[in-house]
Scaffold this active site. Structure first.
Site, PDB file in Angstrom:
ATOM      1  N   ARG A  38      -7.443 -38.483  -3.782  1.00 32.87           N
ATOM      2  CA  ARG A  38      -6.673 -39.038  -2.426  1.00 32.87           C
ATOM      3  C   ARG A  38      -5.148 -39.358  -2.888  1.00 32.87           C
ATOM      4  NH1 ARG A  38     -11.141 -43.191   0.568  1.00 32.87           N
ATOM      5  NH2 ARG A  38     -11.788 -41.371   1.663  1.00 32.87           N
ATOM      6  N   LYS A 199     -30.737 -39.356   7.203  1.00 32.31           N
ATOM      7  CA  LYS A 199     -31.259 -39.710   8.291  1.00 32.31           C
ATOM      8  C   LYS A 199     -30.651 -39.009   9.803  1.00 32.31           C
ATOM      9  CE  LYS A 199     -32.338 -44.481   6.716  1.00 32.31           C
ATOM     10  NZ  LYS A 199     -32.092 -45.995   6.674  1.00 32.31           N
ATOM     11  N   GLY A 356     -18.395 -37.478   1.440  1.00 28.98           N
ATOM     12  CA  GLY A 356     -18.371 -38.190   0.170  1.00 28.98           C
ATOM     13  C   GLY A 356     -19.359 -37.350  -0.598  1.00 28.98           C
ATOM     14  N   GLY A 379     -16.002 -41.343   6.607  1.00 26.15           N
ATOM     15  CA  GLY A 379     -16.178 -41.639   7.813  1.00 26.15           C
ATOM     16  C   GLY A 379     -15.554 -41.010   8.882  1.00 26.15           C
TER      17      GLY A 379
HETATM   18  C1  3PG Z   1     -12.589 -44.760   3.333  1.00 33.67           C
HETATM   19  O1  3PG Z   1     -12.750 -44.936   1.747  1.00 33.67           O
HETATM   20  O2  3PG Z   1     -13.681 -44.081   3.886  1.00 33.67           O
HETATM   21  C2  3PG Z   1     -11.566 -45.258   3.943  1.00 33.67           C
HETATM   22  O3  3PG Z   1     -10.236 -45.615   3.236  1.00 33.67           O
HETATM   23  C3  3PG Z   1     -11.687 -46.149   5.074  1.00 33.67           C
HETATM   24  O4  3PG Z   1     -12.311 -47.304   4.176  1.00 33.67           O
HETATM   25  P1  3PG Z   1     -13.243 -48.257   4.844  1.00 33.67           P
HETATM   26  O5  3PG Z   1     -14.318 -47.786   5.364  1.00 33.67           O
HETATM   27  O6  3PG Z   1     -13.387 -49.533   4.130  1.00 33.67           O
HETATM   28  O7  3PG Z   1     -12.349 -49.008   6.423  1.00 33.67           O
END
Ligand code: 3PG
Ligand code: MG
Length: 399
Positions: A38, A199, A356, A379
């Site tokens: 990152r 899931k 991920g 996410g």
């Molecule tokens: C992540 O690692 O997916 C982002 O930095 C967002 O982090 P968070 O899910 O804690 O908001």
């Protein structure tokens, strides 16, 4: 065509205090950063602003502190990692706003780089609280957001500040948005999606959106078991959500209406226990014994999927086909990843992947570098695939 987002090309940063939101939520062990991906993604934005004479003020969150300072979630060790990657000194301020931050910023010369402490040490950050927005906004003359992977959060540092200052997308944000547009915005057809993972229940919105957008939807991982079960096939003791069978049938019916072909595995690698090197066998779906579980898709399924990959122009991929961390159940994911890498290298396919697990699998298979684009987001990538507007991105749209 007008640009949908303001980028660094539109910003005049020389002599300005530039608040640069980055995602430094990197894995660490004993205070050392273990994966700098990152940081590497945002390095060119940092150096570009510095080289143009801007004062670079890095804003970032780290972990999930409970709204107050806490040593374990300090960004201090990350400042050294950023310095190593950009090969320049990076200062650190122990507060992200107020007198400490203001004093550190007042000392900056053009081209200097300063990292501010974790924005989540303030409760108001995650609440997008007006006080935090003000406190951050007064530190800068302009705002650049390079944190696509945090853009699904409507927080003060990712969303609120963008409305208070002239706001721009950084280079990493720009690259993410361009890649995502290639994949689902205006893709070359036919376009396929691979969705894997455990899931159905966590990816329902995703499936619902994809059947409207893609020509072929390839389903793997635990969620494929739920679909197989919904078709009346025995799945033994496989991971599956039997209460989601009706939902799975509805997805399949809706896909007919949108002309999206759904591809499920035709065979599977099964074992009686889930552990590394467990004795495994390959069976056609429908022939899984009561005491067996599906841990990967089988070789016939791989061939069928590779045939589809040879016919499409664009692929978007989220989620592995099998339990790829546990050998031999990585076989299908790695084989398909290598085929995608090959076709992409040959110029026959544009392939975008994110999430991920998926990125970890592609790295392990050694093919991440061959894909058109691999998102650094988890996410945020998923929410974008679900067709949701990301608050951090929306706030950058040219007014
Ligand atoms: C992540 O690692 O997916 C982002 O930095 C967002 O982090 P968070 O899910 O804690 O908001
Ligand atoms: Mg996360």
């Amino acid at each position: 065509m007008s640009k949908p987002f303001r980028t660094l090309d539109d910003a005049n940063v020389a002599g300005k205090r530039v608040l640069l939101r980055v995602d430094l939520n990197v894995p660490t062990e004993n205070g050392k950063v273990t994966d700098k991906t990152r940081i590497e993604r945002v390095a060119s934005t940092i150096t570009e602003i510095a080289d143009k004479g801007g004062k670079v003020i890095l804003l970032a969150h780290f972990g999930r502190p409970k709204g107050g300072p806490d040593e374990a979630n300090s960004l201090r060790p990350v400042a050294d990692a950023v310095a190593e990657v950009v090969k320049r000194p990076v200062g650190f301020a122990t507060d992200c706003m107020g007198p400490v931050a203001e004093a550190a910023i007042a000392k900056l010369k053009n081209g200097d780089i300063l990292l501010l402490e974790n924005t989540r040490f303030y409760k108001g950050e995650e609440k997008n609280d007006a006080g935090v927005v003000e406190g951050l906004a007064k530190l800068g003359d302009l705002y650049v957001n390079d944190a696509f992977s945090a853009a699904h959060r409507a927080h003060a540092s990712t969303e609120g500040v963008a409305h208070k200052l002239p706001a721009y997308a950084g280079r990493a944000m720009q690259a993410e948005l361009e890649a995502l547009t290639i994949a689902l915005g205006d893709p070359q057809r036919p376009v396929a999606a691979i969705v894997g993972g455990a899931k159905v229940s966590t990816k329902l919105e995703l499936l619902g959106n994809l059947i409207k957008k893609v020509d072929v939807l390839i389903i793997g991982g635990g969620m494929a078991n739920t679909f197989l079960f919904a078709e009346g096939k025995h799945v033994g003791k496989s991971l599956s959500e039997k209460d989601m069978a009706e939902t799975a049938r509805k997805v399949m019916a809706d896909a007919k209406g949108t002309n999206c072909r759904i591809v499920l595995p035709v065979d599977a690698t099964v074992a009686k226990e889930f552990k590394a090197h467990a004795p495994a066998r390959v069976v056609d779906v429908g022939h899984v014994a009561e005491d067996e579980m599906i841990l990967d898709i089988g070789p016939k399924s791989v061939v069928a999927i590779e045939e589809i990959l040879g016919q499409i122009k664009t692929l978007v991929w989220n989620g592995p086909f099998g339990a790829f961390e546990t050998p031999p159940f990585e076989a299908a994911t790695f084989a398909i990843a290598k085929t995608v890498g090959f076709l992409t290298r040959e110029g026959k396919l544009k392939a975008i992947a994110g999430g991920g697990d998926t990125v970890a699998a592609l790295n392990e298979a050694g093919v991440a570098g061959q894909f058109t684009y691999v998102s650094a987001a988890g996410g945020a990538f998923l929410e974008w695939m679900e067709g949701k507007a990301l608050p951090g991105v929306e706030a950058l749209r040219a007014k």
